[in-house]
Design a protein around this motif. Structure first.
Motif, PDB file in Angstrom:
ATOM      1  N   HIS A   1     -10.901 -53.948 -31.857  1.00  0.00           N
ATOM      2  CA  HIS A   1      -9.729 -54.806 -31.667  1.00  0.00           C
ATOM      3  C   HIS A   1      -9.165 -55.253 -33.018  1.00  0.00           C
ATOM      4  O   HIS A   1      -7.963 -55.169 -33.258  1.00  0.00           O
ATOM      5  CB  HIS A   1     -10.112 -55.995 -30.801  1.00  0.00           C
ATOM      6  CG  HIS A   1      -8.987 -56.899 -30.429  1.00  0.00           C
ATOM      7  ND1 HIS A   1      -7.820 -56.453 -29.847  1.00  0.00           N
ATOM      8  CD2 HIS A   1      -8.855 -58.244 -30.559  1.00  0.00           C
ATOM      9  CE1 HIS A   1      -7.007 -57.479 -29.648  1.00  0.00           C
ATOM     10  NE2 HIS A   1      -7.613 -58.575 -30.073  1.00  0.00           N
TER      11      HIS A   1
ATOM     12  N   SER B   1     -16.477 -53.470 -29.515  1.00  0.00           N
ATOM     13  CA  SER B   1     -15.127 -53.703 -28.990  1.00  0.00           C
ATOM     14  C   SER B   1     -14.348 -54.676 -29.866  1.00  0.00           C
ATOM     15  O   SER B   1     -13.154 -54.497 -30.110  1.00  0.00           O
ATOM     16  CB  SER B   1     -15.186 -54.253 -27.567  1.00  0.00           C
ATOM     17  OG  SER B   1     -15.718 -53.286 -26.695  1.00  0.00           O
TER      18      SER B   1
ATOM     19  N   ASN C   1     -19.264 -57.962 -26.916  1.00  0.00           N
ATOM     20  CA  ASN C   1     -19.442 -56.584 -27.370  1.00  0.00           C
ATOM     21  C   ASN C   1     -18.895 -56.452 -28.783  1.00  0.00           C
ATOM     22  O   ASN C   1     -17.679 -56.457 -28.986  1.00  0.00           O
ATOM     23  CB  ASN C   1     -18.725 -55.627 -26.412  1.00  0.00           C
ATOM     24  CG  ASN C   1     -18.973 -54.179 -26.750  1.00  0.00           C
ATOM     25  OD1 ASN C   1     -18.674 -53.733 -27.849  1.00  0.00           O
ATOM     26  ND2 ASN C   1     -19.508 -53.436 -25.796  1.00  0.00           N
TER      27      ASN C   1
END
Length: 125
Positions: free
Chosen positions: A87, A83, A80
């Protein structure tokens, strides 16, 4: 004569060893093994790839002093992309550009604390 290569892995020589080790520790959510403080740390990635981070010896430091000019990229395929970007941003290293679309999927460039280019890539489904 045939060259018999028994293994291969990527290594990055960095001036600020603790900062870069800490970045990959958090980014990859794992501890380096083996790990020799201020000398060498190794991370194991999916598919058998190993990423080694090392502190160059003083006599070789000039070879690694301008890593921002390197043509090397560490390409990491992620499940993903959004994501992965979140992060990196939470770690304090947000990608400076926009997501691009290529024939193989979506990707974005990011950089580790030493200026090594990361290409985060999400394949087309």
């Amino acid at each position: 004569m045939v060259l018999a290569i028994t293994n291969a892995f990527v290594t990055l020589g960095v001036a600020d060893f603790p900062k870069v080790i800490d970045f990959y520790r958090q980014f990859l959510n794992q501890e380096p093994q083996p790990f020799i403080p201020n000398v060498y740390g190794e991370f194991r990635l999916t598919g058998g790839l190993r990423l080694g981070i090392f502190q160059p010896k003083a006599q070789h430091s000039s070879e690694f002093s301008n890593s921002n000019q390197s043509g090397m990229s560490l390409c990491l395929e992620v499940e993903n992309l959004s994501s992965a970007i979140a992060h990196l941003t939470a770690l304090g290293y947000p990608p400076p550009g926009e997501i691009t679309t290529a024939s193989h999927g979506r990707e974005i460039y990011a950089y580790d604390p030493a200026g090594n280019r990361l290409i985060l890539h999400q394949s087309n489904s």
